[in-house]
Structure formats: structure tokens, C-alpha cells
Scaffold this motif. Structure first.
Motif, PDB file in Angstrom:
ATOM      1  N   GLU A   1       0.969  -1.279  -0.160  1.00  0.00           N
ATOM      2  CA  GLU A   1       0.048   0.008   0.163  1.00  0.00           C
ATOM      3  C   GLU A   1       1.075   1.129   0.115  1.00  0.00           C
ATOM      4  N   LEU A   2       1.936   1.230   0.705  1.00  0.00           N
ATOM      5  CA  LEU A   2       2.776   2.267   0.833  1.00  0.00           C
ATOM      6  C   LEU A   2       3.511   2.726  -0.635  1.00  0.00           C
ATOM      7  N   ARG A   3       3.795   1.550  -1.016  1.00  0.00           N
ATOM      8  CA  ARG A   3       4.335   1.763  -2.585  1.00  0.00           C
ATOM      9  C   ARG A   3       3.423   2.369  -3.507  1.00  0.00           C
ATOM     10  N   TYR A   4       2.310   1.819  -3.449  1.00  0.00           N
ATOM     11  CA  TYR A   4       1.276   2.271  -4.460  1.00  0.00           C
ATOM     12  C   TYR A   4       1.014   3.703  -4.046  1.00  0.00           C
ATOM     13  N   PHE A   5       0.693   4.313  -2.781  1.00  0.00           N
ATOM     14  CA  PHE A   5       0.436   5.454  -2.545  1.00  0.00           C
ATOM     15  C   PHE A   5       1.531   6.582  -2.739  1.00  0.00           C
ATOM     16  N   VAL A   6       2.884   6.177  -2.559  1.00  0.00           N
ATOM     17  CA  VAL A   6       4.136   6.923  -2.873  1.00  0.00           C
ATOM     18  C   VAL A   6       4.184   7.382  -4.371  1.00  0.00           C
TER      19      VAL A   6
END
Length: 282
Positions: A5-10
Motif C-alpha cells: 500500500e505504501l508503494r502504491y501511495f508513494v
């Protein structure tokens, strides 16, 4: 939160465009949009303001972008260090030392020779980088140890040992009228006509505004100085790299430069400990 999720958001926060972010991640846009909405619901905040024409970060989104980058960097660093530790355990030990190209060359040569004479010394790969890059390479796990230079490099979060403190000089084209002076001050240097100070890249690769030339490394800089296109304030030890086309004059009020050897505080590498001991004995 999951690292996925963090990679998607970044990706979305950096691109500010769901289509480009999806292409960068190699996924379709609908699941990316669903993942961001799910992340917002779980956190109970709005991370992105969306319209038919634009995507912008909210204040909460800006915080998560900054913290998310740091968290992902830490995960990637843990991955690299774990793999390197596994290699060392299977009989392939080694250290990666990163330093700025053209800086502390004499000290580095002495350090490598001193460490090589230590019992149990392992191979040391030297990674040369551009200005401000060695700190990032040490933080993200691509290097085990670094030579950093305060006040230009941050040592926050690292264990360090100071190796050398030196003054600074201004490098000028040989034959310039000021090369006959015993010393100068920073006010003299900044007022030099036709010899502006260089602009070094920021960590994000952009350059600050200013009249000086944009430079990538010391080799390029010294050539510009020799051609009479720039001047530069550099540590005293730069003399080891100068040709006959460049001269130096001490700058009395320039800040001193301290070279340190730095490493992650959680390291338990015996090879690294041996390298640090060799460095502090020099």
C-alpha cells in the motif's frame, strides 16, 4: 499499513496522476484507485484531493509521503543487508565503502592499506559517488560504511568516528592575481569577478539557482577552474588532485571540514569493526 500500500501511495503522490502511477507500478488503474481508497478508509483521513483534471496532496498526504519514503527505504535497506549477511555467512564476506569521488583520496588509500594488513581482513569494494550521494547509499543499505564530510553531509542516525579536521582553500586558475596572496576571506571569494562558485546538485538531482556553473563532480569542477570559468572553496587536501593549471589560497573564515567514518548503529559486522579500528589508528 502494508508495504504494498505504501508503494502504491508513494507512486501516486509522486506522479500526482493515477494513470502514470499505475504504469510505473505495472498494474491496472482500477485496483490502484481501490487500494488508495482502502488506505484512506483505514487511516480515517483524506490523502489525495481528486478532481477530473488534477490530483493534489492534502497535508496528511504530504506527511505520509515523507514518512512512507523513509519506511520503504528502511525496508529496502533491510533486504540488502540481510542478503549481504547471508553471503558473508556462506564464505563470501566483504565490505562496501562509499565515498565522494575526488575527496579524501590520500586518506582512503592509507585506510585500505592499513586494513588489508589486519588479521582477518576481508575484501573492500570502493563505491565512488557524486556529491551528497554517499549518505543516501549508506542509509539505503547499498554500502556498509562511508567517509562523510561535515558540515556538508549529515551524520544523523549513524555511528561515527572523526578521522581528520582541516581548513579550506579557494581554488583559482593558475596565474590569477589573487594566487599571490597569503590568505583570503569568504567575502573576497564571493566577490571575484568572472569566477562564480559552482552549483552542486541537491539530493533530488536538481540544482540551486545562481550564476555559477552546474557541476557533477570534482574532475569537471577543476577543469572549469583551470579554464577560468569558476572558483571553488574546497578542503585543504584537494591539493593532491590539482594540476599546474590550478592554484590554491587559504580562506581564513571558511568553516573547517571534518572527515568521519560512518556506519549504521545496528551493524554487528566484525569486518566493519576491524575497518573502523584501522581508520581510527591512522
Amino acid at each position: 499499513m502494508e508495504t504494498r500500500e505504501l508503494r502504491y501511495f508513494v507512486a501516486v503522490a509522486e506522479e500526482l496522476h493515477f494513470g502514470r502511477a499505475a504504469q510505473r507500478l505495472g498494474i491496472a488503474q482500477p485496483p490502484l484507485s481501490r487500494a488508495i481508497r482502502q488506505l484512506e478508509r483505514r487511516l480515517g483521513v483524506t490523502l489525495l484531493e481528486r478532481t477530473s483534471r488534477s490530483v493534489t496532496l492534502t497535508e496528511a498526504g504530504s506527511v505520509l509521503l515523507r514518512e512512507g519514503r523513509a519506511a520503504l527505504d528502511a525496508v529496502d535497506a533491510a533486504d540488502r543487508r540481510t542478503r549481504r549477511a547471508a553471503l558473508a555467512a556462506t564464505g563470501h564476506p566483504g565490505l562496501v565503502l562509499v565515498t565522494k569521488a575526488g575527496a579524501s583520496s590520500e586518506l582512503l588509500s592509507k585506510l585500505l592499506d592499513a586494513y588489508a594488513a589486519e588479521p582477518g581482513a576481508v575484501a573492500v569494494d570502493v563505491l565512488l559517488c557524486g556529491p551528497a550521494e554517499q549518505e543516501r547509499l549508506l542509509r539505503d543499505g547499498r554500502a556498509d560504511v562511508a567517509l562523510l564530510h561535515r558540515p556538508f553531509d549529515s551524520t544523523v542516525g549513524f555511528d561515527t568516528e572523526e578521522l581528520r579536521t582541516e581548513g579550506q582553500v579557494v581554488a583559482l586558475p593558475a596565474g590569477h592575481p589573487l594566487t599571490g596572496r597569503a590568505h583570503l576571506r569568504m567575502a573576497d571569494v564571493t566577490a571575484l569577478p568572472g569566477l562564480p562558485l559552482p552549483r552542486w546538485p541537491r539530493p533530488d538531482g536538481t540544482y540551486p539557482d545562481g550564476p555559477g556553473p552546474a557541476v557533477r563532480d570534482h574532475v569537471q569542477l577543476l577543469q572549469l577552474i583551470a579554464l577560468g570559468r569558476a572558483s571553488a572553496v574546497l578542503p585543504e587536501s584537494v591539493w593532491a588532485h590539482l594540476g599546474r593549471d590550478v592554484a590554491t589560497v587559504p580562506v581564513l573564515d571558511a568553516p573547517t571540514v571534518t572527515t568521519v567514518i560512518a556506519w549504521p548503529p545496528h551493524s554487528r559486522s566484525r569486518a566493519l569493526a576491524g575497518l573502523v579500528r584501522a581508520a581510527t589508528r591512522l
